[in-house]
Structure formats: structure tokens, C-alpha cells
Motif scaffolding. Structure first.
Motif, mmCIF file in Angstrom:
data_model
loop_
_atom_site.group_PDB
_atom_site.id
_atom_site.type_symbol
_atom_site.label_atom_id
_atom_site.label_comp_id
_atom_site.label_asym_id
_atom_site.label_seq_id
_atom_site.Cartn_x
_atom_site.Cartn_y
_atom_site.Cartn_z
ATOM 1 N N HIS A 157 0.838 -1.203 0.000
ATOM 2 C CA HIS A 157 0.000 0.000 0.000
ATOM 3 C C HIS A 157 0.871 1.250 0.000
ATOM 4 C CE1 HIS A 157 -3.333 2.658 0.912
ATOM 5 N NE2 HIS A 157 -2.638 3.119 1.929
ATOM 6 N N GLU A 158 1.894 1.275 0.842
ATOM 7 C CA GLU A 158 2.792 2.426 0.904
ATOM 8 C C GLU A 158 3.531 2.611 -0.416
ATOM 9 O OE1 GLU A 158 5.119 1.369 4.306
ATOM 10 O OE2 GLU A 158 3.474 1.831 5.701
ATOM 11 N N GLN A 159 3.933 1.521 -1.049
ATOM 12 C CA GLN A 159 4.608 1.605 -2.345
ATOM 13 C C GLN A 159 3.675 2.183 -3.412
ATOM 14 O OE1 GLN A 159 5.636 -2.575 -2.513
ATOM 15 N NE2 GLN A 159 7.808 -2.138 -2.139
ATOM 16 N N VAL A 160 2.433 1.751 -3.401
ATOM 17 C CA VAL A 160 1.450 2.274 -4.354
ATOM 18 C C VAL A 160 1.254 3.776 -4.126
ATOM 19 C CG1 VAL A 160 -0.999 2.245 -5.011
ATOM 20 C CG2 VAL A 160 0.261 0.097 -4.772
ATOM 21 N N LEU A 166 6.753 0.351 -13.433
ATOM 22 C CA LEU A 166 5.522 -0.330 -13.025
ATOM 23 C C LEU A 166 5.605 -1.828 -13.279
ATOM 24 C CD1 LEU A 166 2.532 1.968 -14.033
ATOM 25 C CD2 LEU A 166 3.398 1.456 -11.752
ATOM 26 N N GLY A 167 6.242 -2.226 -14.374
ATOM 27 C CA GLY A 167 6.402 -3.649 -14.672
ATOM 28 C C GLY A 167 7.161 -4.367 -13.571
ATOM 29 N N LYS A 168 8.238 -3.749 -13.114
ATOM 30 C CA LYS A 168 9.036 -4.332 -12.020
ATOM 31 C C LYS A 168 8.199 -4.424 -10.742
ATOM 32 C CE LYS A 168 13.352 -3.699 -9.508
ATOM 33 N NZ LYS A 168 14.544 -2.855 -9.323
ATOM 34 N N PHE A 169 7.452 -3.359 -10.457
ATOM 35 C CA PHE A 169 6.611 -3.340 -9.263
ATOM 36 C C PHE A 169 5.537 -4.429 -9.324
ATOM 37 C CE2 PHE A 169 2.771 -1.641 -7.098
ATOM 38 C CZ PHE A 169 3.231 -1.754 -5.795
ATOM 39 N N TYR A 170 4.810 -4.493 -10.424
ATOM 40 C CA TYR A 170 3.746 -5.492 -10.562
ATOM 41 C C TYR A 170 4.291 -6.913 -10.607
ATOM 42 C CZ TYR A 170 -0.186 -2.320 -10.987
ATOM 43 O OH TYR A 170 -1.154 -1.399 -10.716
ATOM 44 N N PHE A 171 5.495 -7.102 -11.153
ATOM 45 C CA PHE A 171 6.101 -8.429 -11.135
ATOM 46 C C PHE A 171 6.368 -8.861 -9.693
ATOM 47 C CE2 PHE A 171 9.702 -11.402 -11.399
ATOM 48 C CZ PHE A 171 9.122 -12.371 -12.205
ATOM 49 N N GLY A 172 6.819 -7.923 -8.867
ATOM 50 C CA GLY A 172 7.010 -8.221 -7.443
ATOM 51 C C GLY A 172 5.693 -8.555 -6.765
ATOM 52 N N LEU A 173 4.638 -7.844 -7.138
ATOM 53 C CA LEU A 173 3.327 -8.124 -6.569
ATOM 54 C C LEU A 173 2.838 -9.515 -6.969
ATOM 55 C CD1 LEU A 173 1.324 -4.789 -7.002
ATOM 56 C CD2 LEU A 173 2.418 -5.672 -4.936
#
Length: 168
Positions: free
Chosen positions: A28-31, A95-102
Motif C-alpha cells: 500500500h505504501e509503495q502504491v 511499473l512492470g518491475k513493481f507489478y512483477f514483485g506483486l
């Protein structure tokens, strides 16, 4: 958090849910940081129908209520993982890196929920629960949804026209 409060004697459940809650708060904080960086304003969103629709098939008596709730949680996490995976190739690098982590997190969460369901329930019963939740999920995904969300069903005509008007 509600599972921790309700099932305070289930140590393995408490440990997993506590870790999951901390991880979700970090996400949540990252978003929030990404939204601020990209100058995206917060806006009020009502809850989507997907999770509440799946929760309708949860039996109301214990101990099966816990098992059903865990199976529903596993479905939600698995579907999130699947949808994040579908998004990643269409996003910019950050965003790709972030969503891949998610998606990796959601896969772990799916496995954790399912492992606990089998720990606290009967395998034969869980197979029936999975079938029941799968049928409910299929109905939710295949039916028109007036609000376009991450776990939406088929966009309703009104929703499609709003998306077209907004250029999405």
C-alpha cells in the motif's frame, strides 16, 4: 487482521496472516509513493463485487467456515497473481518491475491460504469447496459488471462506454 482476531488459537494462521498483513501494508505504501510520483490523485472507490460474491459461498458454521474462507482467500490471491502477470508486459519498466514483485507475493499468499485450508480442513471437503468457489467465480467473471475493477467480470455496456469516453 479479522482472521487473526477471530481464530486467536490457530498459531500457524496467526503467523501467516500477520506476515501477510505487514506485506500488504508495505505494498500500500509503495502504491501511494508511485501515485504521488506520477501525480495521480486518490479517489474514493466502492468495494468491487468479486470478493464479496465469492464470500457468499462460505458456509456459516465452524470449523468449515474457516476452511471456506481460506479457500476463497486462495482464489482471490491466485486470480490477482494471474492478472498481474497479464499486465506486466504492457507496463513501463518501473511499473512492470513493481507489478512483477506483486505477482510473486500473490503467488506466495495463494499457496499460504491453501496450505492452511488443508491443515485445518478435510481434503475431500476442500475439493468440494474448491468446486463451489470455482463455479461462483466463473459466474462473477462471465457476467456483466457495471464497475470496471481488477477482478471485474465482463464490462457492462455502461462501463464500456465510460471507458471509451475516458480514453481507457
Amino acid at each position: 487482521m479479522s482472521l487473526i482476531a477471530k481464530y486467536h488459537s490457530h498459531v500457524d494462521l496467526i503467523n501467516l496472516m500477520s506476515r501477510l498483513a505487514r506485506e500488504e501494508l508495505v505494498h500500500h505504501e509503495q502504491v501511494m509513493r508511485l501515485m504521488k510520483k506520477r501525480k495521480i490523485e486518490l479517489r474514493q472507490l466502492s468495494a468491487g463485487r468479486y470478493a464479496s460474491g465469492l464470500r457468499k459461498v462460505v458456509r456459516s458454521h465452524e470449523p468449515v467456515k474457516l476452511v471456506d474462507t481460506l479457500v476463497v482467500g486462495a482464489f482471490i490471491e491466485a486470480r490477482s497473481c494471474e492478472r498481474f502477470e497479464a499486465l506486466v508486459p504492457h507496463l513501463d519498466e518501473e511499473l512492470g518491475k513493481f507489478y512483477f514483485g506483486l505477482l510473486k507475493s500473490e503467488a506466495r499468499h495463494f499457496q499460504g491460504y491453501l496450505k492452511l485450508a488443508y491443515q485445518y480442513g478435510d481434503a475431500k471437503d476442500i475439493a468440494q469447496v474448491i468446486d463451489r468457489v470455482r463455479a461462483a467465480e466463473q459466474a462473477l467473471i462471465e457476467s456483466p459488471d457495471v464497475e470496471f475493477r481488477f477482478h471485474s467480470g465482463v464490462p457492462a455496456v455502461q462501463c464500456r462506454s465510460e471507458l471509451a469516453r475516458d480514453g481507457r
